[in-house]
Design a protein around this motif. Structure first.
Motif, PDB file in Angstrom:
ATOM      1  N   GLY A   1       0.825  -1.197   0.000  1.00 49.46           N
ATOM      2  CA  GLY A   1       0.000   0.000   0.000  1.00 49.46           C
ATOM      3  C   GLY A   1       0.862   1.251   0.000  1.00 49.46           C
ATOM      4  O   GLY A   1       2.027   1.217   0.422  1.00 49.46           O
ATOM      5  N   THR A   2       0.330   2.355  -0.468  1.00 40.44           N
ATOM      6  CA  THR A   2       1.114   3.582  -0.557  1.00 40.44           C
ATOM      7  C   THR A   2       1.631   4.039   0.808  1.00 40.44           C
ATOM      8  O   THR A   2       2.704   4.629   0.889  1.00 40.44           O
ATOM      9  CB  THR A   2       0.301   4.717  -1.208  1.00 40.44           C
ATOM     10  OG1 THR A   2      -0.908   4.903  -0.470  1.00 40.44           O
ATOM     11  CG2 THR A   2      -0.023   4.398  -2.650  1.00 40.44           C
ATOM     12  N   ALA A   3       0.916   3.753   1.875  1.00 36.56           N
ATOM     13  CA  ALA A   3       1.368   4.145   3.210  1.00 36.56           C
ATOM     14  C   ALA A   3       2.653   3.421   3.615  1.00 36.56           C
ATOM     15  O   ALA A   3       3.413   3.918   4.442  1.00 36.56           O
ATOM     16  CB  ALA A   3       0.270   3.878   4.241  1.00 36.56           C
ATOM     17  N   ASP A   4       2.916   2.254   3.011  1.00 39.79           N
ATOM     18  CA  ASP A   4       4.116   1.478   3.345  1.00 39.79           C
ATOM     19  C   ASP A   4       5.264   1.700   2.369  1.00 39.79           C
ATOM     20  O   ASP A   4       6.333   1.120   2.536  1.00 39.79           O
ATOM     21  CB  ASP A   4       3.775  -0.012   3.375  1.00 39.79           C
ATOM     22  CG  ASP A   4       2.782  -0.350   4.469  1.00 39.79           C
ATOM     23  OD1 ASP A   4       2.890   0.219   5.570  1.00 39.79           O
ATOM     24  OD2 ASP A   4       1.884  -1.174   4.209  1.00 39.79           O
ATOM     25  N   ALA A   5       5.059   2.507   1.344  1.00 38.00           N
ATOM     26  CA  ALA A   5       6.074   2.691   0.308  1.00 38.00           C
ATOM     27  C   ALA A   5       6.900   3.956   0.493  1.00 38.00           C
ATOM     28  O   ALA A   5       7.872   4.158  -0.225  1.00 38.00           O
ATOM     29  CB  ALA A   5       5.418   2.717  -1.073  1.00 38.00           C
ATOM     30  N   GLY A   6       6.528   4.817   1.446  1.00 41.29           N
ATOM     31  CA  GLY A   6       7.213   6.083   1.580  1.00 41.29           C
ATOM     32  C   GLY A   6       7.816   6.314   2.953  1.00 41.29           C
ATOM     33  O   GLY A   6       7.510   5.611   3.913  1.00 41.29           O
ATOM     34  N   ILE A   7       8.677   7.321   3.018  1.00 39.77           N
ATOM     35  CA  ILE A   7       9.321   7.750   4.255  1.00 39.77           C
ATOM     36  C   ILE A   7       8.728   9.096   4.644  1.00 39.77           C
ATOM     37  O   ILE A   7       8.821  10.059   3.886  1.00 39.77           O
ATOM     38  CB  ILE A   7      10.846   7.885   4.058  1.00 39.77           C
ATOM     39  CG1 ILE A   7      11.448   6.530   3.689  1.00 39.77           C
ATOM     40  CG2 ILE A   7      11.503   8.471   5.300  1.00 39.77           C
ATOM     41  CD1 ILE A   7      12.903   6.602   3.263  1.00 39.77           C
ATOM     42  N   SER A   8       8.124   9.152   5.818  1.00 39.01           N
ATOM     43  CA  SER A   8       7.485  10.387   6.276  1.00 39.01           C
ATOM     44  C   SER A   8       8.205  11.025   7.460  1.00 39.01           C
ATOM     45  O   SER A   8       7.841  12.111   7.880  1.00 39.01           O
ATOM     46  CB  SER A   8       6.032  10.115   6.672  1.00 39.01           C
ATOM     47  OG  SER A   8       5.302   9.670   5.564  1.00 39.01           O
ATOM     48  N   ASP A   9       9.203  10.338   8.014  1.00 42.85           N
ATOM     49  CA  ASP A   9       9.876  10.859   9.207  1.00 42.85           C
ATOM     50  C   ASP A   9      11.331  11.202   8.882  1.00 42.85           C
ATOM     51  O   ASP A   9      11.746  11.155   7.732  1.00 42.85           O
ATOM     52  CB  ASP A   9       9.797   9.826  10.343  1.00 42.85           C
ATOM     53  CG  ASP A   9      10.378   8.474   9.945  1.00 42.85           C
ATOM     54  OD1 ASP A   9      11.359   8.433   9.154  1.00 42.85           O
ATOM     55  OD2 ASP A   9       9.870   7.446  10.417  1.00 42.85           O
ATOM     56  N   THR A  10      12.091  11.545   9.918  1.00 41.04           N
ATOM     57  CA  THR A  10      13.499  11.872   9.742  1.00 41.04           C
ATOM     58  C   THR A  10      14.388  10.846  10.456  1.00 41.04           C
ATOM     59  O   THR A  10      15.493  11.154  10.884  1.00 41.04           O
ATOM     60  CB  THR A  10      13.810  13.290  10.261  1.00 41.04           C
ATOM     61  OG1 THR A  10      13.403  13.387  11.631  1.00 41.04           O
ATOM     62  CG2 THR A  10      13.100  14.341   9.423  1.00 41.04           C
ATOM     63  N   GLU A  11      13.907   9.615  10.561  1.00 40.15           N
ATOM     64  CA  GLU A  11      14.694   8.527  11.147  1.00 40.15           C
ATOM     65  C   GLU A  11      15.528   7.850  10.051  1.00 40.15           C
ATOM     66  O   GLU A  11      15.316   8.057   8.865  1.00 40.15           O
ATOM     67  CB  GLU A  11      13.758   7.491  11.791  1.00 40.15           C
ATOM     68  CG  GLU A  11      12.891   8.056  12.898  1.00 40.15           C
ATOM     69  CD  GLU A  11      13.681   8.651  14.037  1.00 40.15           C
ATOM     70  OE1 GLU A  11      14.690   8.025  14.455  1.00 40.15           O
ATOM     71  OE2 GLU A  11      13.318   9.742  14.502  1.00 40.15           O
ATOM     72  N   TRP A  12      16.489   6.994  10.459  1.00 39.49           N
ATOM     73  CA  TRP A  12      17.301   6.257   9.500  1.00 39.49           C
ATOM     74  C   TRP A  12      16.462   5.177   8.830  1.00 39.49           C
ATOM     75  O   TRP A  12      15.684   4.490   9.483  1.00 39.49           O
ATOM     76  CB  TRP A  12      18.492   5.595  10.193  1.00 39.49           C
ATOM     77  CG  TRP A  12      19.584   6.559  10.507  1.00 39.49           C
ATOM     78  CD1 TRP A  12      19.838   7.142  11.705  1.00 39.49           C
ATOM     79  CD2 TRP A  12      20.568   7.069   9.594  1.00 39.49           C
ATOM     80  NE1 TRP A  12      20.918   7.984  11.603  1.00 39.49           N
ATOM     81  CE2 TRP A  12      21.390   7.956  10.317  1.00 39.49           C
ATOM     82  CE3 TRP A  12      20.829   6.855   8.242  1.00 39.49           C
ATOM     83  CZ2 TRP A  12      22.459   8.625   9.733  1.00 39.49           C
ATOM     84  CZ3 TRP A  12      21.897   7.533   7.665  1.00 39.49           C
ATOM     85  CH2 TRP A  12      22.698   8.408   8.400  1.00 39.49           C
TER      86      TRP A  12
END
Length: 180
Positions: A86-97
């Motif tokens: 799903g699109t929610a699992d394909a992106g990075i939204s935070d500033t963690e490694w």
């Protein structure tokens, strides 16, 4: 090819687009070759372009030395037909490694993108073409990351131009062995 990345946030430290001191961070070169002719180069990057929620996802550009050999925007947001999550699992939204990786299998002409060890996107023969690796020039390997100021990029000093990675990049690995 794989790398650990930590993006610096949605805005870069300098620029003129968002306000007097910030510009949006929408695209950033993690690693690859760089040559001003743009022939026979490849690039692993993060991008939020066309993102449904503003998150960034890994992507790849690969250009052969001849016209018509380019495979551009191998990326979940630009080519959503390749999404396997799903699109929610394909992106990075935070500033963690996060761990990002591109894997290519020549026998099946299969491109795959991974985020934190999970397959998020794959595509056979994008645009109906196989990847052609026929670089015939002296492109340099390039990594560009900084939180502010000038950086040496492509043999010259640039100031937060398009494609600079805003954040941190660590442990880049390029291998001929499939890891996933």
């Amino acid at each position: 090819m794989e790398a650990w990345v930590r993006r610096g946030g949605p805005l870069q430290a300098h620029g003129e687009k968002a306000d007097d001191h910030h510009q949006p961070f929408t695209f950033g070169h993690i690693c690859g070759t760089y040559d001003k002719t743009e022939q026979g180069v490849w690039e692993l990057y993060l991008s939020s372009r066309n993102s449904p929620d503003g998150s960034m996802a890994p992507g790849v550009h690969f250009l052969g030395a001849e016209p018509g050999q380019e495979l551009m925007d191998l990326h979940p947001w630009t080519r959503p037909g390749g999404l396997v999550v799903g699109t929610a699992d394909a992106g990075i939204s935070d500033t963690e490694w996060h761990h990002v990786a591109w894997q290519y299998g020549a026998s099946g002409d299969l491109h795959q993108l991974f985020l934190d060890g999970f397959l998020i996107w794959q595509m056979h023969s994008p645009d109906g073409r196989r990847l052609v690796n026929n670089r015939r020039h002296s492109a340099q390997f390039s990594v560009s990351t900084r939180l502010k100021g000038y950086a040496r990029y492509g043999g010259a000093f640039d100031f937060l131009g398009e494609g600079h990675f805003f954040g941190q990049i660590g442990e880049i690995r390029i291998s001929s062995i499939k890891r996933y």
